[in-house]
Design a protein around this motif. Structure first.
Motif, PDB file in Angstrom:
ATOM      1  N   VAL A   1      87.296 -14.474 113.604  1.00 29.89           N
ATOM      2  CA  VAL A   1      86.091 -13.827 113.107  1.00 29.89           C
ATOM      3  C   VAL A   1      86.396 -13.239 111.727  1.00 29.89           C
ATOM      4  CG1 VAL A   1      84.388 -12.030 113.561  1.00 29.89           C
ATOM      5  CG2 VAL A   1      85.470 -13.239 115.475  1.00 29.89           C
ATOM      6  N   PRO A   2      85.899 -13.841 110.643  1.00 26.84           N
ATOM      7  CA  PRO A   2      86.213 -13.318 109.310  1.00 26.84           C
ATOM      8  C   PRO A   2      85.579 -11.946 109.120  1.00 26.84           C
ATOM      9  CG  PRO A   2      84.538 -15.028 109.168  1.00 26.84           C
ATOM     10  CD  PRO A   2      84.987 -14.998 110.597  1.00 26.84           C
ATOM     11  N   CYS A   3      86.316 -11.027 108.555  1.00 30.13           N
ATOM     12  CA  CYS A   3      85.754  -9.694 108.437  1.00 30.13           C
ATOM     13  C   CYS A   3      86.202  -8.956 107.176  1.00 30.13           C
ATOM     14  CB  CYS A   3      86.124  -8.879 109.679  1.00 30.13           C
ATOM     15  SG  CYS A   3      85.000  -7.513 109.960  1.00 30.13           S
ATOM     16  N   ILE A   4      87.482  -8.682 107.034  1.00 23.74           N
ATOM     17  CA  ILE A   4      87.958  -7.910 105.890  1.00 23.74           C
ATOM     18  C   ILE A   4      88.159  -8.855 104.712  1.00 23.74           C
ATOM     19  CG2 ILE A   4      89.762  -6.377 105.025  1.00 23.74           C
ATOM     20  CD1 ILE A   4      90.313  -5.537 107.878  1.00 23.74           C
ATOM     21  N   SER A   5      87.500  -8.583 103.595  1.00 22.38           N
ATOM     22  CA  SER A   5      87.573  -9.473 102.445  1.00 22.38           C
ATOM     23  C   SER A   5      88.925  -9.361 101.756  1.00 22.38           C
ATOM     24  CB  SER A   5      86.463  -9.132 101.447  1.00 22.38           C
ATOM     25  OG  SER A   5      86.707  -7.860 100.853  1.00 22.38           O
ATOM     26  N   ARG A   6      89.256 -10.373 100.975  1.00 22.66           N
ATOM     27  CA  ARG A   6      90.483 -10.339 100.192  1.00 22.66           C
ATOM     28  C   ARG A   6      90.466  -9.154  99.241  1.00 22.66           C
ATOM     29  NH1 ARG A   6      91.338 -15.292  96.374  1.00 22.66           N
ATOM     30  NH2 ARG A   6      91.300 -16.370  98.381  1.00 22.66           N
ATOM     31  N   GLU A   7      89.317  -8.923  98.584  1.00 24.40           N
ATOM     32  CA  GLU A   7      89.218  -7.829  97.626  1.00 24.40           C
ATOM     33  C   GLU A   7      89.397  -6.478  98.321  1.00 24.40           C
ATOM     34  OE1 GLU A   7      87.547 -11.441  96.201  1.00 24.40           O
ATOM     35  OE2 GLU A   7      87.018 -10.276  97.987  1.00 24.40           O
ATOM     36  N   GLY A   8      88.788  -6.339  99.510  1.00 25.96           N
ATOM     37  CA  GLY A   8      88.904  -5.082 100.232  1.00 25.96           C
ATOM     38  C   GLY A   8      90.320  -4.811 100.682  1.00 25.96           C
ATOM     39  N   ALA A   9      90.969  -5.828 101.256  1.00 26.86           N
ATOM     40  CA  ALA A   9      92.340  -5.665 101.745  1.00 26.86           C
ATOM     41  C   ALA A   9      93.301  -5.395 100.593  1.00 26.86           C
ATOM     42  CB  ALA A   9      92.767  -6.905 102.524  1.00 26.86           C
ATOM     43  N   ASP A  10      93.145  -6.150  99.503  1.00 25.98           N
ATOM     44  CA  ASP A  10      94.055  -5.997  98.367  1.00 25.98           C
ATOM     45  C   ASP A  10      93.857  -4.654  97.671  1.00 25.98           C
ATOM     46  OD1 ASP A  10      96.061  -7.484  96.605  1.00 25.98           O
ATOM     47  OD2 ASP A  10      94.559  -6.890  95.123  1.00 25.98           O
ATOM     48  N   GLY A  11      92.613  -4.226  97.560  1.00 23.13           N
ATOM     49  CA  GLY A  11      92.345  -2.947  96.911  1.00 23.13           C
ATOM     50  C   GLY A  11      92.927  -1.777  97.678  1.00 23.13           C
TER      51      GLY A  11
ATOM     52  N   ASP B   1     102.956  -4.142 107.336  1.00 23.08           N
ATOM     53  CA  ASP B   1     102.763  -2.985 106.471  1.00 23.08           C
ATOM     54  C   ASP B   1     101.366  -2.432 106.744  1.00 23.08           C
ATOM     55  OD1 ASP B   1     102.433  -1.155 104.467  1.00 23.08           O
ATOM     56  OD2 ASP B   1     103.108  -2.465 102.838  1.00 23.08           O
ATOM     57  N   PRO B   2     101.265  -1.250 107.387  1.00 24.78           N
ATOM     58  CA  PRO B   2      99.938  -0.720 107.717  1.00 24.78           C
ATOM     59  C   PRO B   2      99.096  -0.384 106.499  1.00 24.78           C
ATOM     60  CG  PRO B   2     101.648   0.923 108.143  1.00 24.78           C
ATOM     61  CD  PRO B   2     102.353  -0.374 107.854  1.00 24.78           C
ATOM     62  N   ARG B   3      99.691  -0.452 105.312  1.00 18.02           N
ATOM     63  CA  ARG B   3      98.904  -0.245 104.095  1.00 18.02           C
ATOM     64  C   ARG B   3      98.089  -1.479 103.752  1.00 18.02           C
ATOM     65  NH1 ARG B   3     103.827   1.514 100.315  1.00 18.02           N
ATOM     66  NH2 ARG B   3     104.466  -0.514 101.115  1.00 18.02           N
ATOM     67  N   PHE B   4      98.434  -2.615 104.335  1.00 19.46           N
ATOM     68  CA  PHE B   4      97.691  -3.854 104.076  1.00 19.46           C
ATOM     69  C   PHE B   4      97.046  -4.343 105.367  1.00 19.46           C
ATOM     70  CE2 PHE B   4      97.527  -8.565 103.925  1.00 19.46           C
ATOM     71  CZ  PHE B   4      96.574  -8.674 102.919  1.00 19.46           C
ATOM     72  N   PRO B   5      95.715  -4.326 105.466  1.00 19.85           N
ATOM     73  CA  PRO B   5      95.046  -4.744 106.691  1.00 19.85           C
ATOM     74  C   PRO B   5      94.966  -6.267 106.797  1.00 19.85           C
ATOM     75  CG  PRO B   5      93.422  -4.028 105.088  1.00 19.85           C
ATOM     76  CD  PRO B   5      94.766  -3.797 104.460  1.00 19.85           C
ATOM     77  N   GLY B   6      96.107  -6.879 107.091  1.00 23.29           N
ATOM     78  CA  GLY B   6      96.193  -8.329 107.214  1.00 23.29           C
ATOM     79  C   GLY B   6      97.622  -8.732 107.506  1.00 23.29           C
ATOM     80  N   ILE B   7      97.981  -9.957 107.124  1.00 21.63           N
ATOM     81  CA  ILE B   7      99.334 -10.477 107.334  1.00 21.63           C
ATOM     82  C   ILE B   7     100.001 -10.628 105.976  1.00 21.63           C
ATOM     83  CG2 ILE B   7     100.677 -12.486 108.055  1.00 21.63           C
ATOM     84  CD1 ILE B   7      98.676 -12.987 110.238  1.00 21.63           C
TER      85      ILE B   7
ATOM     86  N   GLY C   1      86.160  -0.757 100.999  1.00 23.41           N
ATOM     87  CA  GLY C   1      87.249  -1.366 101.749  1.00 23.41           C
ATOM     88  C   GLY C   1      87.410  -0.742 103.120  1.00 23.41           C
ATOM     89  N   TYR C   2      87.292   0.574 103.207  1.00 18.85           N
ATOM     90  CA  TYR C   2      87.410   1.260 104.498  1.00 18.85           C
ATOM     91  C   TYR C   2      86.268   0.861 105.428  1.00 18.85           C
ATOM     92  CZ  TYR C   2      87.710   5.061 107.900  1.00 18.85           C
ATOM     93  OH  TYR C   2      87.794   5.774 109.076  1.00 18.85           O
ATOM     94  N   GLN C   3      85.074   0.670 104.870  1.00 17.64           N
ATOM     95  CA  GLN C   3      83.944   0.251 105.700  1.00 17.64           C
ATOM     96  C   GLN C   3      84.211  -1.114 106.333  1.00 17.64           C
ATOM     97  OE1 GLN C   3      79.969   0.962 104.194  1.00 17.64           O
ATOM     98  NE2 GLN C   3      79.276  -1.044 104.914  1.00 17.64           N
ATOM     99  N   GLU C   4      84.828  -2.012 105.580  1.00 16.08           N
ATOM    100  CA  GLU C   4      85.183  -3.312 106.144  1.00 16.08           C
ATOM    101  C   GLU C   4      86.181  -3.157 107.291  1.00 16.08           C
ATOM    102  OE1 GLU C   4      86.593  -5.869 103.063  1.00 16.08           O
ATOM    103  OE2 GLU C   4      84.593  -6.284 102.281  1.00 16.08           O
ATOM    104  N   PHE C   5      87.137  -2.256 107.124  1.00 18.01           N
ATOM    105  CA  PHE C   5      88.112  -2.008 108.188  1.00 18.01           C
ATOM    106  C   PHE C   5      87.414  -1.475 109.439  1.00 18.01           C
ATOM    107  CE2 PHE C   5      90.808   0.937 110.516  1.00 18.01           C
ATOM    108  CZ  PHE C   5      91.932   0.168 110.764  1.00 18.01           C
ATOM    109  N   VAL C   6      86.514  -0.520 109.275  1.00 17.70           N
ATOM    110  CA  VAL C   6      85.803   0.068 110.413  1.00 17.70           C
ATOM    111  C   VAL C   6      84.996  -1.000 111.139  1.00 17.70           C
ATOM    112  CG1 VAL C   6      83.971   1.686 111.059  1.00 17.70           C
ATOM    113  CG2 VAL C   6      85.763   2.394 109.449  1.00 17.70           C
ATOM    114  N   HIS C   7      84.338  -1.860 110.383  1.00 11.87           N
ATOM    115  CA  HIS C   7      83.554  -2.933 111.000  1.00 11.87           C
ATOM    116  C   HIS C   7      84.462  -3.913 111.745  1.00 11.87           C
ATOM    117  CE1 HIS C   7      80.462  -5.856 111.717  1.00 11.87           C
ATOM    118  NE2 HIS C   7      81.017  -6.758 110.922  1.00 11.87           N
TER     119      HIS C   7
END
Length: 495
Positions: free
Chosen positions: A444-454, A9-15, A357-363
């Motif tokens: 490499v840990p990057c996108i936080s749980r809070e960022g992805a979930d939000g 689901d491209p709305r969720f940046p993860g698995i 959250g978007y900043q985490e994705f960009v990084h």
């Protein structure tokens, strides 16, 4: 039983995985998330065999989807569009309150775009039908009426941020325009879509994972059964196999993955319509047939092969465009940040949270692209990709427990999971629970749980509110939207 444990689901940046039963959760926990592997596979019938192998290798499949999305310029544009759509939906909700809509109504029919195309008589008939059903909601009869074919292109030529209190009709049209940009269209005269090519990339990695963990014989049977199946995996593999057969090329998984990788890395800004994966697939198939597989693949060096394929197909340099797309992400983020001083007070906190959250994705995307450009073949080769898993950005892992299966996991903390969302119906019956693993994923840990979930919560809610169809929204998504709209306004689906 379906062999689908995950569905990217491209709305969720993860698995994101799904467990609809205790049996399904047990398989995921033992095989995909645990140390065990299924035994005596040769004794299983085809259906049970596919389910066992799928549960063992689902993580690698979904991981590849996540990384392909993170790498591709098209994925980056999709995320930018989602962010702007989400921000405009929040702006719309703020304006509904400030315009006094909820003083005259206590419900929001969704999708709102459907309601705004219903004539006054149709709206009254809908309200009367709800009343006859014992649901006496006060509906917003005075929301603006929109034409069937609005010209929203003028609003979506750039990533417009909602910085002022514009009219409701304008905002709804803008939201609809951004939502329309997210829809993929199939190749004319076929059911073949870009989604099938994405599945081919993920499935090649999954088959390699099955071979590594369960043996080449198991992987060969798995591949044969999935290719023959009438699902999206079978369609993807058949189209890819036909392209290689057409050119007289050996259907080796590494070469297929290299081919599919180039197809998926088109830049919709640098190449515009020519960046569509279906068009790149057709162009590359034609080039492979014209040059012959030996000249086409050369010595297997990815950088040289990609440069040759760019020239043969008349495409902008793929790897250069990949670098340029990173700079585009940074410019978009900076532009969004700069606009936060001009937003309405009721929108400021939402904008800050979304952009964090978007900043985490960009990084995360910059880390992923840098790792890919450092050694493209290590990523494209399914065996190299799995072997070097620690080099890639680690995704968050979430599992949605559907229905009463949410109770079958026991105490979530005992299993190393944290509950993010719990959903119940009006009678208190469990609809679903969404949980995240507390374990740190490899890589490499990057996108936080809070960022992805939000981001996921907002994006899912935006789809419910804007559309395109109420049938596409799950009960969980409807409840996510309800949380964002507020408990004083009841969402009601239009059918």
């Amino acid at each position: 039983m379906s062999t689908v444990f995950g569905d990217f689901d491209p709305r969720f940046p993860g698995i994101a995985l799904t467990a609809g039963s205790a049996e399904r959760w047990d398989r995921l926990r033992r095989y995909a998330l645990g140390p065990d592997v299924p035994g005596r596979l040769s004794e299983l019938d085809d259906r049970a065999f596919l389910d066992a192998v799928a549960s063992t290798s689902v993580l690698s499949h979904e991981m590849r989807h996540f990384h392909d999305f993170l790498l591709s310029p098209a994925g980056a544009r999709h995320m930018r569009t989602r962010v702007v759509l989400g921000l405009n939906v929040i702006q719309l909700l703020v304006n509904l309150r400030e315009n006094g809509i909820w003083d005259r109504a206590d419900a929001l029919p969704v999708p709102i775009t459907t309601w705004c195309r219903m004539a006054p008589g149709e709206r009254e008939d809908w309200a009367a039908m709800l009343a006859d059903m014992g649901v006496p909601l006060r509906l917003p009869m005075d929301l603006p009426y929109l034409p069937d074919k609005p010209d929203y292109s003028i609003y979506t030529k750039t990533n417009v941020m909602p910085t002022d209190a514009t009219s409701l009709a304008h905002l709804i049209t803008v939201c609809e325009g951004y939502r329309a940009r997210l829809v993929e269209t199939p190749l004319a005269g076929s059911g073949f879509t870009a989604a099938h090519l994405k599945e081919a990339s993920a499935f090649l990695v999954q088959a390699q994972d099955a071979s590594d963990s369960l043996g080449p014989d198991v992987a060969e049977r798995f591949l044969a059964l999935m290719t023959a199946a009438g699902n999206r995996y079978g369609v993807a593999l058949r189209y890819l196999g036909n392209a290689f057969a057409y050119a007289g090329a050996s259907p080796m998984s590494d070469l297929m993955a290299m081919f599919t990788g180039w197809v998926l890395l088109g830049d919709p800004v640098a190449a515009q319509d020519q960046a569509d994966p279906l068009i790149r697939f057709a162009l590359l198939t034609k080039a492979m047939h014209a040059t012959g597989p030996r000249a086409f693949f050369g010595d297997g060096d990815t950088t040289r092969a990609f440069a040759r394929w760019d020239e043969l197909t008349g495409q902008p340099p793929t790897l250069d465009a990949l670098r340029e797309s990173l700079d585009r992400d940074e410019r978009s983020l900076a532009s969004f940040r700069a606009s936060t001083d001009r937003v309405q007070p009721g929108l400021a906190d939402w904008v800050t949270g979304i952009l964090d959250g978007y900043q985490e994705f960009v990084h995360a995307r910059r880390l992923m692209v840098d790792a890919f450009l450092g050694d493209p073949w290590a990523y494209l080769s399914p065996s190299g990709y799995l072997r070097d898993a620690g080099r890639w950005v680690a995704p968050q892992l979430r599992v949605t427990f559907l229905g009463n299966s949410a109770l079958d996991m026991g105490t979530s903390a005992d299993h190393g999971w944290a509950v993010a969302h719990g959903f119940e119906d009006s009678g208190g019956r469990s609809i679903a629970k969404v949980v995240y693993t507390d374990a740190e994923p490899a890589g490499v840990p990057c996108i936080s749980r809070e960022g992805a979930d939000g981001l996921h919560s907002l994006f899912a809610a935006a789809d419910v509110i804007v559309g395109p169809s109420p049938a596409d929204a799950s009960e969980v998504e409807l409840l996510l939207a309800q949380k964002i709209v507020g408990e004083d306004v009841t969402l009601t689906r239009l059918f």
